[in-house]
Scaffold this motif. Structure first.
Motif, PDB file in Angstrom:
ATOM      1  N   PRO A   7       0.830  -1.207   0.000  1.00  0.00           N
ATOM      2  CA  PRO A   7       0.000   0.000   0.000  1.00  0.00           C
ATOM      3  C   PRO A   7       0.866   1.259   0.000  1.00  0.00           C
ATOM      4  N   ARG A   8       0.374   2.259  -0.670  1.00  0.00           N
ATOM      5  CA  ARG A   8       1.056   3.546  -0.718  1.00  0.00           C
ATOM      6  C   ARG A   8       0.926   4.260   0.613  1.00  0.00           C
ATOM      7  N   THR A   9       1.931   5.019   0.951  1.00  0.00           N
ATOM      8  CA  THR A   9       1.871   5.885   2.121  1.00  0.00           C
ATOM      9  C   THR A   9       1.851   7.315   1.620  1.00  0.00           C
ATOM     10  N   VAL A  10       0.867   8.085   2.076  1.00  0.00           N
ATOM     11  CA  VAL A  10       0.725   9.483   1.674  1.00  0.00           C
ATOM     12  C   VAL A  10       0.790  10.349   2.929  1.00  0.00           C
ATOM     13  N   ARG A  11       0.936  11.652   2.730  1.00  0.00           N
ATOM     14  CA  ARG A  11       0.920  12.581   3.865  1.00  0.00           C
ATOM     15  C   ARG A  11      -0.517  12.886   4.237  1.00  0.00           C
ATOM     16  N   CYS A  12      -0.815  12.833   5.512  1.00  0.00           N
ATOM     17  CA  CYS A  12      -2.143  13.178   6.016  1.00  0.00           C
ATOM     18  C   CYS A  12      -2.373  14.668   5.746  1.00  0.00           C
ATOM     19  N   PRO A  13      -3.499  15.035   5.111  1.00  0.00           N
ATOM     20  CA  PRO A  13      -3.754  16.446   4.813  1.00  0.00           C
ATOM     21  C   PRO A  13      -3.880  17.326   6.059  1.00  0.00           C
ATOM     22  N   THR A  14      -4.178  16.745   7.203  1.00  0.00           N
ATOM     23  CA  THR A  14      -4.373  17.532   8.421  1.00  0.00           C
ATOM     24  C   THR A  14      -3.080  17.712   9.203  1.00  0.00           C
ATOM     25  N   CYS A  15      -2.414  16.613   9.530  1.00  0.00           N
ATOM     26  CA  CYS A  15      -1.234  16.706  10.396  1.00  0.00           C
ATOM     27  C   CYS A  15       0.085  16.543   9.656  1.00  0.00           C
ATOM     28  N   GLY A  16       0.032  16.049   8.429  1.00  0.00           N
ATOM     29  CA  GLY A  16       1.252  15.859   7.647  1.00  0.00           C
ATOM     30  C   GLY A  16       1.977  14.567   7.942  1.00  0.00           C
ATOM     31  N   GLY A  17       1.439  13.770   8.856  1.00  0.00           N
ATOM     32  CA  GLY A  17       2.062  12.492   9.193  1.00  0.00           C
ATOM     33  C   GLY A  17       1.772  11.444   8.125  1.00  0.00           C
ATOM     34  N   PRO A  18       2.388  10.287   8.223  1.00  0.00           N
ATOM     35  CA  PRO A  18       2.157   9.233   7.242  1.00  0.00           C
ATOM     36  C   PRO A  18       0.770   8.609   7.398  1.00  0.00           C
ATOM     37  N   ALA A  19       0.143   8.331   6.269  1.00  0.00           N
ATOM     38  CA  ALA A  19      -1.173   7.678   6.266  1.00  0.00           C
ATOM     39  C   ALA A  19      -1.174   6.604   5.189  1.00  0.00           C
ATOM     40  N   ARG A  20      -1.606   5.410   5.558  1.00  0.00           N
ATOM     41  CA  ARG A  20      -1.696   4.321   4.571  1.00  0.00           C
ATOM     42  C   ARG A  20      -2.867   4.587   3.655  1.00  0.00           C
ATOM     43  N   TYR A  21      -2.605   4.624   2.351  1.00  0.00           N
ATOM     44  CA  TYR A  21      -3.674   4.807   1.371  1.00  0.00           C
ATOM     45  C   TYR A  21      -4.037   3.428   0.848  1.00  0.00           C
ATOM     46  N   ALA A  22      -4.808   2.726   1.654  1.00  0.00           N
ATOM     47  CA  ALA A  22      -5.199   1.349   1.352  1.00  0.00           C
ATOM     48  C   ALA A  22      -6.593   1.109   1.916  1.00  0.00           C
ATOM     49  N   PRO A  23      -7.303   0.100   1.384  1.00  0.00           N
ATOM     50  CA  PRO A  23      -8.666  -0.185   1.858  1.00  0.00           C
ATOM     51  C   PRO A  23      -8.768  -0.465   3.353  1.00  0.00           C
ATOM     52  N   ASP A  24      -7.679  -0.929   3.970  1.00  0.00           N
ATOM     53  CA  ASP A  24      -7.760  -1.216   5.408  1.00  0.00           C
ATOM     54  C   ASP A  24      -7.659   0.047   6.271  1.00  0.00           C
ATOM     55  N   ASN A  25      -7.362   1.203   5.676  1.00  0.00           N
ATOM     56  CA  ASN A  25      -7.368   2.467   6.418  1.00  0.00           C
ATOM     57  C   ASN A  25      -8.704   3.140   6.139  1.00  0.00           C
ATOM     58  N   ARG A  26      -9.635   2.993   7.050  1.00  0.00           N
ATOM     59  CA  ARG A  26     -10.992   3.494   6.815  1.00  0.00           C
ATOM     60  C   ARG A  26     -11.084   5.010   6.810  1.00  0.00           C
ATOM     61  N   TRP A  27     -10.014   5.714   7.218  1.00  0.00           N
ATOM     62  CA  TRP A  27     -10.033   7.180   7.234  1.00  0.00           C
ATOM     63  C   TRP A  27      -9.229   7.788   6.090  1.00  0.00           C
ATOM     64  N   ARG A  28      -8.758   6.964   5.155  1.00  0.00           N
ATOM     65  CA  ARG A  28      -7.892   7.481   4.088  1.00  0.00           C
ATOM     66  C   ARG A  28      -8.528   8.648   3.366  1.00  0.00           C
ATOM     67  N   PRO A  29      -7.842   9.661   3.014  1.00  0.00           N
ATOM     68  CA  PRO A  29      -6.388   9.838   3.014  1.00  0.00           C
ATOM     69  C   PRO A  29      -5.838  10.349   4.343  1.00  0.00           C
ATOM     70  N   PHE A  30      -6.654  10.361   5.392  1.00  0.00           N
ATOM     71  CA  PHE A  30      -6.194  10.832   6.698  1.00  0.00           C
ATOM     72  C   PHE A  30      -5.557   9.676   7.464  1.00  0.00           C
ATOM     73  N   CYS A  31      -4.764  10.024   8.478  1.00  0.00           N
ATOM     74  CA  CYS A  31      -4.091   8.982   9.253  1.00  0.00           C
ATOM     75  C   CYS A  31      -4.977   8.441  10.368  1.00  0.00           C
ATOM     76  N   SER A  32      -5.996   9.209  10.755  1.00  0.00           N
ATOM     77  CA  SER A  32      -6.839   8.778  11.876  1.00  0.00           C
ATOM     78  C   SER A  32      -8.211   9.442  11.788  1.00  0.00           C
ATOM     79  N   GLU A  33      -9.116   8.940  12.600  1.00  0.00           N
ATOM     80  CA  GLU A  33     -10.443   9.544  12.657  1.00  0.00           C
ATOM     81  C   GLU A  33     -10.352  10.981  13.182  1.00  0.00           C
TER      82      GLU A  33
END
Length: 68
Positions: A7-33
């Motif tokens: 899975p690709r890792t992208v920058r979270c638009p809110t905090c700039g931290g790493p976020a998995r851009y994959a179906p198992d990340n239910r908050w994508r493109p964000f890192c967290s809820e």
């Protein structure tokens, strides 16, 4: 061989931290809820705006507002 793509890792638009851009990340493109909710709150409070080229004193045809 059936290899699962990494899975690709992208920058979270809110905090700039790493976020998995994959179906198992239910908050994508964000890192967290939390980051998703912060972004949603920004839109709801109109912190993010799309520019409108129409001057606020004119209607769609460019006519000034009627005086009552």
């Amino acid at each position: 061989m059936n290899e699962t793509p990494t899975p690709r890792t992208v920058r979270c638009p809110t905090c700039g931290g790493p976020a998995r851009y994959a179906p198992d990340n239910r908050w994508r493109p964000f890192c967290s809820e939390r980051c998703r909710q912060i972004d949603l709150g920004g839109w709801a409070s109109e912190r993010f705006r799309v520019p409108d080229p129409t001057p606020p004193d004119a209607d769609a045809a460019g006519n000034p507002p009627a005086l009552h």
